[in-house]
Design a protein around this motif. Structure first.
Motif: not given
Length: 354
Positions: A80-91, A116-122, A146-147
């Motif tokens: 949901g929205l929390p995961l989208l927020r976290d993807v933006l934080v990572v970016a 979800a390849p887009v999520l993996r890339k993000a 992963t690092g």
């Protein structure tokens, strides 16, 4: 970044890990990720969610630009929205040269990453902290680059007894007509966690003539108040200081979750309190099931009822068997052991070192 203490397992994890992190590293800012709640309901309003999300992203961007931290510590959400927020934080972290450190307190995200390849890339290149070797294996198999991946368990909250000591609340005689089987629920009351299944199992036990006392504490999510008729003691949301008293009045705890749980603090607390414990097996807490600390139940009324019946007829035996197994694993979950593992991660982190 952290969640508030009142938000289930992620909030309780923040209460432990945030002070430890601040003692180990220079932390220029702690950004709250939790929306305000006006009552004991689980869900905040959409206006509050969106406002908090926007505020967290603004604060994060400001800190990243102003302080250029070596890393951003983020307890990552899974949907949901929390995961989208976290993807933006990572970016944002990547764009400003900070290493994203993602602490995964659940076990559902690896499966989502697989499809979800887009999520993996993000999320690629992040450093991950996960709950168990099983979750680590699933994360590596997801195809997300992963690092690093580090296993750090959740700690047992509360003062742990010495290894080999008797459970904090003593083994008592099997329930009889004079003393009912005391079943407890602590946590969010929702279908995903199987609260309705436990309610139906308690009702089935009572219809068969068994004496059962049912106590529940936590926030109601999708459970109507009319469904609470089977609960003898509805205690609402407990303060941390009241949790030990709750466990002292419980014989049995069951978490028949329909979804994939992580490593719930309630399972660890129930074991620590000497309760008979059962739940649905998941990668996050597979170690507890593999060693026999927790009995495996299916997310069905019949399976939960069978476990309650076993406890009603041989509570001593179930507790003793589980406590003997827990004695072997307990040292891995102590505050000191988990804190040392967390400290070792930051001391040996492959970033911020010159």
């Amino acid at each position: 970044m952290r969640h508030s203490a009142g938000l289930g397992g992620m909030g309780r994890a923040a209460e432990f890990f945030t002070p430890v992190l601040r003692s180990l590293c220079h932390v220029p800012a702690v950004v709250s990720l939790s929306a305000e709640r006006t009552s004991d309901s689980f869900e905040a309003s959409w206006a509050s969610k969106i406002g908090t999300t926007a505020s967290a992203l603004r604060q994060c961007a400001r800190v990243l630009v102003r302080d250029s931290p070596d890393a951003v510590y983020l307890p990552i959400s899974q949907w949901g929205l929390p995961l989208l927020r976290d993807v933006l934080v990572v970016a944002l972290a990547k764009a400003t040269g900070s290493a994203p450190v993602l602490h995964l307190h659940g076990a559902q995200l690896p499966a989502k990453l697989s499809g979800a390849p887009v999520l993996r890339k993000a999320l690629s290149g992040a450093h991950w902290i996960v709950l168990s070797e099983y979750v680590a294996a699933e994360l590596k198999a997801s195809g997300c680059r992963t690092g690093s991946v580090t296993v750090i368990r959740n700690p047992v909250l509360g003062a742990p007894p010495e290894v080999g000591a008797r459970p904090p609340h003593p083994i008592t005689p099997a329930p009889s007509a004079a003393r009912p089987l005391r079943v407890g629920w602590l946590g969010t009351m929702c279908r995903a966690k199987g609260f309705d299944l436990l309610c139906d199992a308690v009702d089935r036990m009572r219809r068969s003539g068994a004496a059962v006392e049912f106590s529940a504490a936590g926030m109601r999510r999708d459970v109507p108040r009319s469904r609470m008729h089977c609960v003898d003691r509805d205690l609402g949301v407990l303060q941390p200081a009241d949790v030990p008293a709750f466990w002292s009045a419980v014989d049995v705890f069951v978490l028949p979750a329909r979804w994939t749980e992580g490593l719930p603090f309630v399972l660890l607390e129930a074991l620590q309190a000497g309760c008979a414990v059962a739940g649905t097996r998941s990668p996050g807490c597979a170690e507890l099931f593999h060693h026999g600390c927790v009995d495996d139940v299916e997310p069905t009324v019949g399976s939960v009822t069978r476990f309650l019946e076993m406890c009603r007829t041989d509570l001593d035996g179930v507790r003793r068997r589980q406590q003997e197994a827990w004695d072997q694993l307990r040292p891995l979950y102590t505050h000191e052991r988990v804190e040392k593992s967390f400290a070792r991660f930051w001391e040996t982190a492959p970033f911020g070192q010159s």
